[in-house]
Design a protein around this motif. Sequence first.
Motif, PDB file in Angstrom:
ATOM      1  N   PRO A 183      72.708 -21.887  24.302  1.00  0.00           N
ATOM      2  CA  PRO A 183      72.042 -22.735  23.315  1.00  0.00           C
ATOM      3  C   PRO A 183      70.522 -22.528  23.283  1.00  0.00           C
ATOM      4  O   PRO A 183      69.890 -22.692  22.242  1.00  0.00           O
ATOM      5  N   LEU A 184      69.959 -22.160  24.413  1.00  0.00           N
ATOM      6  CA  LEU A 184      68.524 -21.882  24.464  1.00  0.00           C
ATOM      7  C   LEU A 184      68.168 -20.734  23.521  1.00  0.00           C
ATOM      8  O   LEU A 184      67.144 -20.785  22.843  1.00  0.00           O
ATOM      9  N   THR A 185      69.033 -19.738  23.446  1.00  0.00           N
ATOM     10  CA  THR A 185      68.768 -18.608  22.544  1.00  0.00           C
ATOM     11  C   THR A 185      68.816 -19.059  21.090  1.00  0.00           C
ATOM     12  O   THR A 185      68.033 -18.589  20.275  1.00  0.00           O
ATOM     13  N   ARG A 186      69.709 -19.973  20.787  1.00  0.00           N
ATOM     14  CA  ARG A 186      69.828 -20.468  19.410  1.00  0.00           C
ATOM     15  C   ARG A 186      68.632 -21.330  19.022  1.00  0.00           C
ATOM     16  O   ARG A 186      68.134 -21.252  17.905  1.00  0.00           O
ATOM     17  N   ALA A 187      68.192 -22.165  19.948  1.00  0.00           N
ATOM     18  CA  ALA A 187      67.107 -23.103  19.650  1.00  0.00           C
ATOM     19  C   ALA A 187      65.729 -22.438  19.676  1.00  0.00           C
ATOM     20  O   ALA A 187      64.856 -22.804  18.892  1.00  0.00           O
ATOM     21  N   HIS A 188      65.531 -21.465  20.557  1.00  0.00           N
ATOM     22  CA  HIS A 188      64.185 -20.911  20.761  1.00  0.00           C
ATOM     23  C   HIS A 188      64.078 -19.405  20.565  1.00  0.00           C
ATOM     24  O   HIS A 188      62.980 -18.858  20.659  1.00  0.00           O
ATOM     25  N   GLY A 189      65.185 -18.743  20.296  1.00  0.00           N
ATOM     26  CA  GLY A 189      65.175 -17.287  20.195  1.00  0.00           C
ATOM     27  C   GLY A 189      64.244 -16.725  19.141  1.00  0.00           C
ATOM     28  O   GLY A 189      63.648 -15.670  19.330  1.00  0.00           O
ATOM     29  N   LYS A 190      64.084 -17.433  18.041  1.00  0.00           N
ATOM     30  CA  LYS A 190      63.224 -16.938  16.958  1.00  0.00           C
ATOM     31  C   LYS A 190      61.766 -16.839  17.407  1.00  0.00           C
ATOM     32  O   LYS A 190      61.097 -15.853  17.126  1.00  0.00           O
ATOM     33  N   ASN A 191      61.291 -17.856  18.112  1.00  0.00           N
ATOM     34  CA  ASN A 191      59.901 -17.873  18.562  1.00  0.00           C
ATOM     35  C   ASN A 191      59.709 -17.284  19.954  1.00  0.00           C
ATOM     36  O   ASN A 191      58.587 -16.942  20.329  1.00  0.00           O
ATOM     37  N   HIS A 192      60.776 -17.214  20.714  1.00  0.00           N
ATOM     38  CA  HIS A 192      60.702 -16.726  22.097  1.00  0.00           C
ATOM     39  C   HIS A 192      61.867 -15.775  22.363  1.00  0.00           C
ATOM     40  O   HIS A 192      62.842 -16.134  23.021  1.00  0.00           O
ATOM     41  N   PRO A 193      61.764 -14.546  21.865  1.00  0.00           N
ATOM     42  CA  PRO A 193      62.888 -13.598  22.004  1.00  0.00           C
ATOM     43  C   PRO A 193      63.254 -13.281  23.448  1.00  0.00           C
ATOM     44  O   PRO A 193      64.364 -12.829  23.717  1.00  0.00           O
ATOM     45  N   GLU A 194      62.362 -13.573  24.396  1.00  0.00           N
ATOM     46  CA  GLU A 194      62.678 -13.310  25.800  1.00  0.00           C
ATOM     47  C   GLU A 194      63.858 -14.144  26.292  1.00  0.00           C
ATOM     48  O   GLU A 194      64.525 -13.765  27.260  1.00  0.00           O
ATOM     49  N   VAL A 195      64.159 -15.259  25.623  1.00  0.00           N
ATOM     50  CA  VAL A 195      65.286 -16.085  26.085  1.00  0.00           C
ATOM     51  C   VAL A 195      66.626 -15.355  25.937  1.00  0.00           C
ATOM     52  O   VAL A 195      67.569 -15.663  26.659  1.00  0.00           O
ATOM     53  N   PHE A 196      66.703 -14.389  25.025  1.00  0.00           N
ATOM     54  CA  PHE A 196      67.926 -13.587  24.916  1.00  0.00           C
ATOM     55  C   PHE A 196      68.119 -12.761  26.187  1.00  0.00           C
ATOM     56  O   PHE A 196      69.229 -12.635  26.697  1.00  0.00           O
ATOM     57  N   ARG A 197      67.020 -12.215  26.706  1.00  0.00           N
ATOM     58  CA  ARG A 197      67.094 -11.431  27.942  1.00  0.00           C
ATOM     59  C   ARG A 197      67.395 -12.345  29.134  1.00  0.00           C
ATOM     60  O   ARG A 197      68.158 -11.980  30.029  1.00  0.00           O
ATOM     61  N   VAL A 198      66.802 -13.539  29.139  1.00  0.00           N
ATOM     62  CA  VAL A 198      67.082 -14.512  30.194  1.00  0.00           C
ATOM     63  C   VAL A 198      68.583 -14.824  30.214  1.00  0.00           C
ATOM     64  O   VAL A 198      69.214 -14.830  31.276  1.00  0.00           O
ATOM     65  N   HIS A 199      69.148 -15.056  29.044  1.00  0.00           N
ATOM     66  CA  HIS A 199      70.585 -15.350  28.948  1.00  0.00           C
ATOM     67  C   HIS A 199      71.406 -14.180  29.491  1.00  0.00           C
ATOM     68  O   HIS A 199      72.344 -14.378  30.274  1.00  0.00           O
ATOM     69  N   GLU A 200      71.065 -12.969  29.093  1.00  0.00           N
ATOM     70  CA  GLU A 200      71.810 -11.798  29.535  1.00  0.00           C
ATOM     71  C   GLU A 200      71.684 -11.590  31.040  1.00  0.00           C
ATOM     72  O   GLU A 200      72.669 -11.291  31.723  1.00  0.00           O
ATOM     73  N   LEU A 201      70.482 -11.751  31.566  1.00  0.00           N
ATOM     74  CA  LEU A 201      70.284 -11.579  33.009  1.00  0.00           C
ATOM     75  C   LEU A 201      71.055 -12.634  33.795  1.00  0.00           C
ATOM     76  O   LEU A 201      71.680 -12.327  34.812  1.00  0.00           O
ATOM     77  N   PHE A 202      71.019 -13.871  33.323  1.00  0.00           N
ATOM     78  CA  PHE A 202      71.776 -14.908  34.027  1.00  0.00           C
ATOM     79  C   PHE A 202      73.272 -14.597  33.971  1.00  0.00           C
ATOM     80  O   PHE A 202      73.989 -14.748  34.966  1.00  0.00           O
ATOM     81  N   ARG A 203      73.757 -14.167  32.821  1.00  0.00           N
ATOM     82  CA  ARG A 203      75.178 -13.846  32.683  1.00  0.00           C
ATOM     83  C   ARG A 203      75.583 -12.768  33.703  1.00  0.00           C
ATOM     84  O   ARG A 203      76.612 -12.868  34.368  1.00  0.00           O
ATOM     85  N   ARG A 204      74.736 -11.753  33.837  1.00  0.00           N
ATOM     86  CA  ARG A 204      75.007 -10.677  34.797  1.00  0.00           C
ATOM     87  C   ARG A 204      74.980 -11.215  36.231  1.00  0.00           C
ATOM     88  O   ARG A 204      75.842 -10.884  37.048  1.00  0.00           O
ATOM     89  N   MET A 205      74.003 -12.064  36.530  1.00  0.00           N
ATOM     90  CA  MET A 205      73.908 -12.652  37.869  1.00  0.00           C
ATOM     91  C   MET A 205      75.137 -13.501  38.181  1.00  0.00           C
ATOM     92  O   MET A 205      75.686 -13.436  39.284  1.00  0.00           O
TER      93      MET A 205
END
Length: 97
Positions: A21-43
Amino acid sequence: MTEFDTVVKEHFPTLEIYTLPLTRAHGKNHPEVFRVHELFRRMNEKVKDSGSDKPDLDEEFTELREVTGQYALPGDACETYEAVYEMLSEADDAYYA
């Protein structure tokens, strides 16, 4: 149980819910949250696959610190954004304790 195991048990289920949900709410202004989501998923996968062993998460934590500016919150961060960065920072600290 190690400090990291405790943090995983306490925070990873919530992070699993909050990072997308963080990517949906803030992804437009903060594209780094997509990478945060992916890194957490991998972890999270590595943690689940490791069983009782401590997984190697050095690469993921290093990249998380880079993409988040050491877990620095942007000015428009909501409570969920703050919670995600706080939980990731705690996990990072516990991993290296």
